[in-house]
Scaffold this motif. Structure first.
Motif, PDB file in Angstrom:
ATOM      1  N   GLY A 128       0.808  -1.194  -0.041  1.00  0.00           N
ATOM      2  CA  GLY A 128      -0.174   0.308  -0.034  1.00  0.00           C
ATOM      3  C   GLY A 128       0.833   1.249  -0.105  1.00  0.00           C
ATOM      4  N   PRO A 129       0.137   2.336   0.029  1.00  0.00           N
ATOM      5  CA  PRO A 129       1.072   3.588  -0.036  1.00  0.00           C
ATOM      6  C   PRO A 129       2.170   3.734   1.039  1.00  0.00           C
ATOM      7  CG  PRO A 129      -1.191   4.264   0.310  1.00  0.00           C
ATOM      8  CD  PRO A 129      -1.056   2.581   0.224  1.00  0.00           C
ATOM      9  N   GLU A 130       1.757   3.243   2.224  1.00  0.00           N
ATOM     10  CA  GLU A 130       2.569   3.415   3.343  1.00  0.00           C
ATOM     11  C   GLU A 130       4.034   2.475   3.228  1.00  0.00           C
ATOM     12  OE1 GLU A 130       0.162  -0.332   3.886  1.00  0.00           O
ATOM     13  OE2 GLU A 130      -0.337   1.713   3.380  1.00  0.00           O
ATOM     14  N   HIS A 131       4.009   1.647   2.330  1.00  0.00           N
ATOM     15  CA  HIS A 131       5.095   1.034   1.962  1.00  0.00           C
ATOM     16  C   HIS A 131       6.192   1.710   1.239  1.00  0.00           C
ATOM     17  CE1 HIS A 131       2.638  -2.340   3.065  1.00  0.00           C
ATOM     18  NE2 HIS A 131       3.743  -3.059   3.621  1.00  0.00           N
ATOM     19  N   PHE A 132       5.601   2.425   0.217  1.00  0.00           N
ATOM     20  CA  PHE A 132       6.419   3.293  -0.596  1.00  0.00           C
ATOM     21  C   PHE A 132       6.809   4.663   0.168  1.00  0.00           C
ATOM     22  CE2 PHE A 132       4.609   0.225  -3.205  1.00  0.00           C
ATOM     23  CZ  PHE A 132       5.691  -0.085  -4.142  1.00  0.00           C
ATOM     24  N   ALA A 133       5.778   4.971   1.145  1.00  0.00           N
ATOM     25  CA  ALA A 133       6.114   6.332   1.969  1.00  0.00           C
ATOM     26  C   ALA A 133       7.639   5.861   2.776  1.00  0.00           C
ATOM     27  CB  ALA A 133       5.003   6.714   2.417  1.00  0.00           C
ATOM     28  N   GLN A 134       7.744   4.525   3.221  1.00  0.00           N
ATOM     29  CA  GLN A 134       8.907   4.493   3.953  1.00  0.00           C
ATOM     30  C   GLN A 134       9.957   4.688   3.258  1.00  0.00           C
ATOM     31  OE1 GLN A 134       8.685   0.332   5.200  1.00  0.00           O
ATOM     32  NE2 GLN A 134      10.571   0.424   6.629  1.00  0.00           N
ATOM     33  N   LEU A 135      10.031   4.249   1.835  1.00  0.00           N
ATOM     34  CA  LEU A 135      11.140   4.427   1.029  1.00  0.00           C
ATOM     35  C   LEU A 135      11.711   5.810   0.954  1.00  0.00           C
ATOM     36  CD1 LEU A 135      10.111   2.283  -1.752  1.00  0.00           C
ATOM     37  CD2 LEU A 135      11.752   1.655   0.127  1.00  0.00           C
ATOM     38  N   VAL A 136      10.894   6.998   1.244  1.00  0.00           N
ATOM     39  CA  VAL A 136      11.262   8.204   1.150  1.00  0.00           C
ATOM     40  C   VAL A 136      12.145   8.672   2.365  1.00  0.00           C
ATOM     41  CG1 VAL A 136      10.397  10.590   1.215  1.00  0.00           C
ATOM     42  CG2 VAL A 136       9.334   9.080  -0.190  1.00  0.00           C
ATOM     43  N   GLU A 137      11.936   8.076   3.408  1.00  0.00           N
ATOM     44  CA  GLU A 137      12.522   8.237   4.535  1.00  0.00           C
ATOM     45  C   GLU A 137      14.008   7.714   4.559  1.00  0.00           C
ATOM     46  OE1 GLU A 137      10.439   6.460   7.933  1.00  0.00           O
ATOM     47  OE2 GLU A 137       8.551   7.615   7.124  1.00  0.00           O
ATOM     48  N   LEU A 138      14.373   6.784   3.908  1.00  0.00           N
ATOM     49  CA  LEU A 138      15.590   6.383   3.670  1.00  0.00           C
ATOM     50  C   LEU A 138      16.622   7.340   2.986  1.00  0.00           C
ATOM     51  CD1 LEU A 138      14.740   2.650   3.111  1.00  0.00           C
ATOM     52  CD2 LEU A 138      15.351   3.928   5.223  1.00  0.00           C
ATOM     53  N   GLY A 139      15.922   8.289   2.137  1.00  0.00           N
ATOM     54  CA  GLY A 139      16.776   9.307   1.337  1.00  0.00           C
ATOM     55  C   GLY A 139      17.710   9.002   0.466  1.00  0.00           C
ATOM     56  N   SER A 140      17.551   7.619  -0.530  1.00  0.00           N
ATOM     57  CA  SER A 140      18.460   7.523  -1.533  1.00  0.00           C
ATOM     58  C   SER A 140      18.055   8.110  -2.584  1.00  0.00           C
ATOM     59  CB  SER A 140      18.378   5.798  -1.776  1.00  0.00           C
ATOM     60  OG  SER A 140      17.035   5.369  -2.142  1.00  0.00           O
ATOM     61  N   GLU A 141      19.040   7.979  -3.801  1.00  0.00           N
ATOM     62  CA  GLU A 141      18.673   8.733  -4.995  1.00  0.00           C
ATOM     63  C   GLU A 141      17.957   7.678  -6.049  1.00  0.00           C
ATOM     64  OE1 GLU A 141      22.246   8.582  -7.852  1.00  0.00           O
ATOM     65  OE2 GLU A 141      23.366   8.296  -6.076  1.00  0.00           O
ATOM     66  N   VAL A 142      17.789   6.477  -5.835  1.00  0.00           N
ATOM     67  CA  VAL A 142      17.291   5.568  -6.499  1.00  0.00           C
ATOM     68  C   VAL A 142      16.555   4.262  -5.702  1.00  0.00           C
ATOM     69  CG1 VAL A 142      19.043   4.346  -7.619  1.00  0.00           C
ATOM     70  CG2 VAL A 142      16.984   4.509  -8.749  1.00  0.00           C
ATOM     71  N   VAL A 143      15.353   3.878  -6.120  1.00  0.00           N
ATOM     72  CA  VAL A 143      14.908   2.649  -5.267  1.00  0.00           C
ATOM     73  C   VAL A 143      14.789   1.775  -6.518  1.00  0.00           C
ATOM     74  CG1 VAL A 143      12.973   1.686  -4.146  1.00  0.00           C
ATOM     75  CG2 VAL A 143      13.612   3.782  -3.551  1.00  0.00           C
ATOM     76  N   ILE A 144      15.114   0.474  -6.459  1.00  0.00           N
ATOM     77  CA  ILE A 144      14.858  -0.635  -7.261  1.00  0.00           C
ATOM     78  C   ILE A 144      13.777  -1.535  -6.637  1.00  0.00           C
ATOM     79  CG2 ILE A 144      15.639  -2.821  -8.421  1.00  0.00           C
ATOM     80  CD1 ILE A 144      16.900   0.108  -9.409  1.00  0.00           C
ATOM     81  N   PHE A 145      12.675  -1.707  -6.962  1.00  0.00           N
ATOM     82  CA  PHE A 145      11.561  -2.292  -6.332  1.00  0.00           C
ATOM     83  C   PHE A 145      11.471  -3.637  -7.169  1.00  0.00           C
ATOM     84  CE2 PHE A 145       6.662  -3.345  -6.885  1.00  0.00           C
ATOM     85  CZ  PHE A 145       6.560  -3.717  -5.675  1.00  0.00           C
ATOM     86  N   GLY A 146      11.675  -4.889  -6.441  1.00  0.00           N
ATOM     87  CA  GLY A 146      11.369  -6.111  -6.640  1.00  0.00           C
ATOM     88  C   GLY A 146      10.155  -6.593  -6.472  1.00  0.00           C
ATOM     89  N   SER A 147       9.257  -6.884  -7.749  1.00  0.00           N
ATOM     90  CA  SER A 147       8.002  -7.082  -7.265  1.00  0.00           C
ATOM     91  C   SER A 147       7.474  -8.438  -7.047  1.00  0.00           C
ATOM     92  CB  SER A 147       7.198  -6.410  -8.470  1.00  0.00           C
ATOM     93  OG  SER A 147       7.503  -7.042  -9.630  1.00  0.00           O
ATOM     94  N   GLY A 148       8.312  -9.192  -6.718  1.00  0.00           N
ATOM     95  CA  GLY A 148       8.220 -10.728  -6.476  1.00  0.00           C
ATOM     96  C   GLY A 148       8.627 -11.618  -7.816  1.00  0.00           C
ATOM     97  N   LEU A 149       7.743 -12.476  -7.811  1.00  0.00           N
ATOM     98  CA  LEU A 149       8.391 -13.645  -8.888  1.00  0.00           C
ATOM     99  C   LEU A 149       8.004 -12.944 -10.365  1.00  0.00           C
ATOM    100  CD1 LEU A 149       7.285 -16.846  -6.947  1.00  0.00           C
ATOM    101  CD2 LEU A 149       9.506 -15.925  -7.133  1.00  0.00           C
ATOM    102  N   ARG A 150       7.277 -12.298 -10.291  1.00  0.00           N
ATOM    103  CA  ARG A 150       6.749 -11.795 -11.703  1.00  0.00           C
ATOM    104  C   ARG A 150       6.777 -10.027 -11.661  1.00  0.00           C
ATOM    105  NH1 ARG A 150       1.279 -10.868 -12.489  1.00  0.00           N
ATOM    106  NH2 ARG A 150      -0.015 -11.790 -10.714  1.00  0.00           N
ATOM    107  N   LEU A 151       6.817  -9.571 -12.750  1.00  0.00           N
ATOM    108  CA  LEU A 151       6.714  -8.099 -12.975  1.00  0.00           C
ATOM    109  C   LEU A 151       5.339  -7.698 -12.597  1.00  0.00           C
ATOM    110  CD1 LEU A 151       8.136  -5.469 -13.582  1.00  0.00           C
ATOM    111  CD2 LEU A 151       7.555  -6.029 -16.035  1.00  0.00           C
TER     112      LEU A 151
END
Length: 125
Positions: free
Chosen positions: A52-75
């Motif tokens: 949900g949106p809270e999972h991606f909001a958590q990524l902002v707090e880490l302050g990286s320049e890029v996020v690679i999202f691995g969506s599981g066994l398939r895209l």
């Protein structure tokens, strides 16, 4: 699948399979956020449908320049509205299956990029 990165001082994903990854010598059996600055954070989701949106909001707090999202066994792509906090902070996000995300994370981390791999670890699609 065993991954063989070049020798590096950054944290790398050394192996990956359905429902698990190995970071350096440590096996991780749950979805996780892995960062090139040494972050290893449990990510509370076991299925793509749990995200949900809270999972991606958590990524902002880490302050990286890029996020690679691995969506599981398939895209699968997250809902665009969930990415608004990342876009507002000008943090790039690329989506791919988790195996490809592990390989891409290693390449970017070894290049010295400030990258986070947000990895959904599933055992079945």
């Amino acid at each position: 699948m065993k991954l063989q990165p070049d020798k590096s001082d950054v944290q790398t994903i050394t192996a990956q399979g359905p429902g698990w990854i190995r970071v350096q010598a440590d096996r991780i059996d749950h979805s996780a956020l892995i960062g090139s600055r040494g972050q290893r954070i449990a990510w509370p989701c076991t299925r793509f449908e749990d995200l949900g949106p809270e999972h991606f909001a958590q990524l902002v707090e880490l302050g990286s320049e890029v996020v690679i999202f691995g969506s599981g066994l398939r895209l699968r792509f997250p809902q665009p509205a969930w990415l608004r906090p990342l876009i507002a902070r000008r943090i790039g996000l690329e989506t791919m299956d988790t195996a490809a995300a592990c390989r891409t994370y290693n390449i970017l981390a070894q290049e010295g990029r400030d990258v986070i791999a947000a990895l959904l670890l599933e055992t079945e699609a």
